[in-house]
Write an enzyme that holds these catalytic residues in place. Structure first.
Site: not given
Length: 467
Positions: A41, A170, A174, A227, A232
């Site tokens: 779609r 991510h 760094k 999250d 992290h």
């Protein structure tokens, strides 16, 4: 390379601009082909996908989509829609791309899709034979608790063995992450004092000034702890707290990081502050009675020789005073206090700190005490700072996603999370997830609920007063 979710926000903001920067820097293989994919779609023609990529690079890239570099990159872009019941267009696009590359090209699949779609996409890759000679990049979150993490790992491992799986964060791409390793293990100034005998506490702070930015559906089912903290901040903790690896190979680095995760003591709800910024429940799509935390601060302890008794304070949240990425090591005071304390300055005047700031391109600051000029013996705080931007040219530096995409192409798993590590973290989090403390309100633009000062007790938060 196949980007599942190629029409989504992550691809638009990070992946497509990042891939173009790698191409412009000469770091992509010369015959590389990139196939975007999405459910039928959302299907695009090759021409429309190239236009989509051009707009993404123009808005979010560091280089404009123009010149010969863009023409060559644009020519490598193709699109193939895929539904689990109809992967035909994707199979055709992959076959056409592989004919253009020639030889026996390796495939790299990037799952930039909601976690609920991971299983169906992985099963499709296995059923169609596309998983052969392929690597897989998986976006966070890696489960929401221990059972879901185990189930997700089981689904992935049924098609891809662990040596071909790249769970991407991510933050770990760094420059400052690698610089923690260099700072610790390349310098005799720091390595001998990186332990409980000299360090009183460690803070890992990742506040965000933004709110949920219209992501209510995702955030309501996740919250800040799932999250940010597990994905992290705990990953940064692994690099800060690890033992010296025998080498800088991926296996040695990940072995030491996973050993840290195995020593994380079960998280006690009494040592956790959950907050929710005022106005969150009025956000579109948020339950008016929501108990989802937009802020989490916790005290973590490691059960090993190096860090026994040293608290690690982790804090992250939305709508806070600043957006920062900071690791702070607080050092113990000297055994003998021969210098008078200035009551106006309080305890803070004695603090020695080493601060690693992860803001691209990053900096490292050492905070220590010096004598004020004059006849009396009064102390003041001074600071020595190493700044990447002032010390090196950063023109050719890579952003987090760019570095990790390149590592995945090269097969280097050093900065990627292993399945046993993520399961260890979810196991340690189980007491908190089973019995979370109620959320406490905090004002947008503040530093979280007032209870955070009780959590850190004998110490002070580096932010917001730190520099």
């Amino acid at each position: 390379m196949v980007l599942f979710g190629a029409t989504g926000d992550l691809a638009r903001r990070k992946l497509l601009p990042g891939l173009f920067h790698l191409a412009k820097a000469g770091l992509l293989p010369s015959r590389c082909r990139i196939v975007g994919s999405a459910p039928a779609r959302f299907a695009l023609s090759d021409e429309d996908f190239r236009k989509h990529a051009s707009e993404a690079v123009a808005e979010f890239g560091r280089a404009k989509p123009e010149g010969r570099a863009w023409q060559e990159f644009e020519g490598a872009l193709h699109f193939g829609a895929a539904d689990p019941e109809d992967p035909g267009p994707l199979l055709s696009a992959v076959r056409e791309a592989e004919r253009a590359v020639g030889g026996s090209p390796r495939r790299l699949f990037h799952l930039a899709v909601p976690p609920t779609a991971f299983g169906s996409v992985v099963e499709m890759l296995g059923a169609t034979g596309l998983a052969g000679n392929a690597r897989l990049i998986v976006e966070k979150p890696f489960g929401t608790d221990l059972p879901s993490a185990r189930a997700l790992n089981g689904t992935i491992h049924a098609v891809f063995d662990e040596s071909r799986v790249f769970r991407i964060d991510h933050f770990l791409g760094k420059e400052s992450v690698d610089n923690i390793l260099a700072l610790r293990f390349a310098n005799g100034l720091f390595e001998p004092v990186w332990n409980r005998d000299h360090i009183s506490h460690v803070q890992i702070d990742v506040p965000e000034s933004i709110g949920i930015e219209g992501r209510a559906h995702f955030f309501e089912g996740t919250g800040t702890f799932r999250d940010m903290i597990v994905t992290h901040l705990f990953q940064l903790l692994g690099f800060v707290a690890m033992e010296p690896p025998t080498s800088l190979t991926a296996k040695s680095l990940r072995d030491e990081k996973e050993k840290v995760f195995e020593t994380v003591k079960p998280l006690e709800p009494a040592h956790v502050i959950r907050g929710q910024y005022e106005g969150y429940r009025a956000e579109p799509g948020v339950d008016p009675r929501s108990d989802t935390e937009t802020f989490a601060a916790l005290r973590v302890e490691l059960d090993n020789w190096r860090w026994a008794g040293v608290p690690f304070y982790l804090r992250s949240g939305k709508s806070l005073g600043q957006g920062r990425h900071v690791v702070t090591l607080g050092f113990r005071e000297p055994a003998l206090r021969m210098f008078p304390v200035d009551a106006r300055r309080g305890r803070d005047v004695r603090g020695n700190r080493l601060v690693v700031d992860f803001a691209d391109p990053g900096r490292i600051a050492a905070r220590f005490l010096v004598k004020d000029p004059g006849p009396a013996m009064h102390l003041s705080t001074a600071q020595m700072t190493f700044d990447y931007a002032e010390s090196f040219t950063t023109m050719h530096s890579l952003e987090g996603y760019e570095r990790l995409l390149l590592d995945a192409m090269l097969g280097d798993q050093s900065l990627f999370t292993r399945s046993d590590g993520i399961e260890s973290l979810w196991e340690a989090a189980t007491p908190l997830l089973d019995d979370p403390p109620p959320v406490e309100p905090y004002a947008p633009g503040s530093w979280g609920p007032g209870a955070i000062h009780r959590l850190i007790a004998l110490h002070d938060w580096y932010l917001p007063d730190g520099r």
